[in-house]
Scaffold this motif. Structure first.
Motif, short mmCIF file in Angstrom:
data_model
loop_
_atom_site.label_atom_id
_atom_site.label_comp_id
_atom_site.label_asym_id
_atom_site.label_seq_id
_atom_site.Cartn_x
_atom_site.Cartn_y
_atom_site.Cartn_z
N ARG A 3 0.83 -1.19 0.00
CA ARG A 3 0.00 0.00 0.00
C ARG A 3 0.87 1.25 0.00
O ARG A 3 1.85 1.32 0.74
CB ARG A 3 -0.89 0.03 1.23
CG ARG A 3 -1.80 -1.18 1.38
CD ARG A 3 -2.98 -1.06 0.47
NE ARG A 3 -3.87 -2.22 0.61
CZ ARG A 3 -4.95 -2.39 -0.12
NH1 ARG A 3 -5.31 -1.50 -1.02
NH2 ARG A 3 -5.70 -3.46 0.04
N SER A 5 1.62 5.00 1.05
CA SER A 5 1.22 5.93 2.10
C SER A 5 2.21 7.09 2.13
O SER A 5 3.36 6.95 1.69
CB SER A 5 1.18 5.24 3.47
OG SER A 5 2.46 4.77 3.84
N THR A 159 -9.54 3.58 -8.66
CA THR A 159 -8.88 2.28 -8.77
C THR A 159 -8.26 2.11 -10.15
O THR A 159 -7.13 1.63 -10.29
CB THR A 159 -9.89 1.15 -8.49
OG1 THR A 159 -10.39 1.28 -7.16
CG2 THR A 159 -9.24 -0.21 -8.65
N ARG A 162 -5.19 4.28 -10.38
CA ARG A 162 -4.08 3.66 -9.64
C ARG A 162 -3.46 2.54 -10.47
O ARG A 162 -2.22 2.43 -10.55
CB ARG A 162 -4.58 3.12 -8.30
CG ARG A 162 -3.50 2.46 -7.45
CD ARG A 162 -4.10 1.88 -6.17
NE ARG A 162 -5.07 0.83 -6.47
CZ ARG A 162 -5.92 0.32 -5.57
NH1 ARG A 162 -5.92 0.77 -4.32
NH2 ARG A 162 -6.76 -0.64 -5.90
N GLY A 169 -2.17 6.02 -5.01
CA GLY A 169 -3.07 5.48 -4.01
C GLY A 169 -4.30 6.34 -3.88
O GLY A 169 -4.34 7.48 -4.35
N ASP A 188 -11.19 -1.25 -2.15
CA ASP A 188 -9.77 -1.56 -1.96
C ASP A 188 -8.95 -0.27 -1.80
O ASP A 188 -8.07 0.01 -2.61
CB ASP A 188 -9.27 -2.37 -3.16
CG ASP A 188 -7.85 -2.89 -2.94
OD1 ASP A 188 -7.51 -3.21 -1.79
OD2 ASP A 188 -7.10 -2.96 -3.93
N ASP A 190 -6.23 2.54 -0.16
CA ASP A 190 -4.85 2.46 0.31
C ASP A 190 -4.61 3.23 1.60
O ASP A 190 -3.77 2.83 2.41
CB ASP A 190 -3.90 3.04 -0.77
CG ASP A 190 -4.03 2.32 -2.08
OD1 ASP A 190 -3.47 1.22 -2.20
OD2 ASP A 190 -4.71 2.85 -2.99
N VAL A 218 -3.60 -0.80 5.51
CA VAL A 218 -4.04 0.54 5.12
C VAL A 218 -3.61 1.55 6.17
O VAL A 218 -3.79 1.32 7.37
CB VAL A 218 -5.58 0.56 4.95
CG1 VAL A 218 -6.10 1.98 4.77
CG2 VAL A 218 -5.99 -0.31 3.77
#
Length: 324
Positions: A3, A5, A159, A162, A169, A188, A190, A218
């Motif tokens: 993921r 971040s 999505t 991404r 994300g 789904d 992130d 997440v």
């Protein structure tokens, strides 16, 4: 899957630079952003809603000077800006740009919003896109209905973006935990931007949302770590006059910090950052001196006795992670 971040622990929240509550001149806004960069901040969050595009313009003016791969940038979708010479009101922002803000969580609006944001920023890449205020006041009891609109529209669009590498994300930018929980159950995401729901005063995210985030990998960006001013010595909580019980709790926390020679503002920032699912915190600031102060407070020492006493007094949950 890994993921994406943002880097932390300290980021920069862009709402104040959209003229939130009062006007900030261009020089002051640019100085605040430059001070964030100079103190080591490499995560910047903004939104079309902030000043009807004003915050995004200001962010781009400063961030375009930096190498694009040296920082992470997030903005938001869910509100389109339409030209309007009457300059309609967009509270709590004042004297924003001449655009009308229209909520729209559809697929096409999301795609357009990303392109519009890139143009306002003058940048070709947005790293994270948050679906903005899916449980805000302008939706009222209709947020669940609009969630389904966003799930079929904005979630699907983000999505796809991404997967194409256009963004790195996506998630929700909200001030309630329930939409985030539902997004984890039905989509789904992130990363979430959660304002005012995990702080030294208020931790509704701790019981259910944060464990779910941890299990899914997440992360969370914490907005409003001072609860809109109450934990910084002010009188407002969630942008309204603080209720007596919250003022009393703040005063008890302040007394504990004072007994141990700690600044309550440092405790507020560092408490939020200590949870392992929290990637960054984004206190807002309008002026360079406040940006530098937040950096100093983030680095200041808070004795472990503060956390021990806060737990013993049941001012923070026994299972809430604390620094060290």
């Amino acid at each position: 899957m890994a993921r994406f971040s943002p880097p932390g622990p300290l980021g920069f929240g862009g709402a104040p630079l959209g003229n939130m509550f009062d006007v900030v001149d261009e020089e002051t806004a640019a100085a605040a952003l430059s001070a964030a960069w100079e103190t080591g901040v490499r995560y910047f969050d903004t939104a079309p809603h902030y000043g009807s595009g004003l915050s995004e313009h200001r962010f781009g003016g400063v961030l375009r000077r930096a190498p694009r791969d040296a920082f992470v940038l997030s903005t938001k979708v869910g509100r389109l800006l339409r030209p309007d010479r009457t300059r309609p009101e967009n509270p709590p922002f004042v004297e924003g740009l001449p655009f009308r803000v229209e909520p729209d969580y559809s697929y096409d609006a999301t795609m357009r919003s990303i392109e519009d944001s890139c143009q306002r920023l003058g940048l070709a890449q947005i790293d994270i896109a948050f679906v903005h205020d899916l449980a805000a006041d302008h939706l009222g009891d209709a947020w669940e209905e609009q969630f389904e609109v966003a799930r079929a529209g904005a979630f699907r669009a983000l999505t796809a973006l991404r997967e194409q590498g256009v963004i790195r994300g996506w998630g929700l930018g909200v001030n309630l935990t329930e939409p985030c929980i539902r997004a984890l159950e039905r989509a789904d995401p992130d990363v979430f931007l959660l304002a005012g729901r995990y702080s030294l005063l208020n931790q509704p995210a701790l019981e259910r949302l944060f464990p779910m985030c941890g299990a899914r990998g997440v992360h969370v960006v914490v907005g409003g770590p001072y609860n809109s001013g109450l934990l910084a010595g002010g009188r407002t909580f969630e942008y309204q006059e603080a209720p007596p019980d919250m003022i009393a709790k703040r005063d008890r926390i302040a007394a504990v910090c004072e007994r141990h020679g700690a600044d309550m503002r440092s405790a507020a920032l560092q408490f939020c950052a200590a949870h392992p699912v929290v990637a960054a915190i984004i206190p807002g600031a309008k002026r360079a001196e406040k940006v530098r102060e937040n950096a100093r407070l983030m680095a200041a020492t808070v004795p472990s006795a503060v956390w021990d006493e806060l737990r013993q007094a049941q001012l923070i949950p026994a299972d809430a992670p604390t620094p060290g």
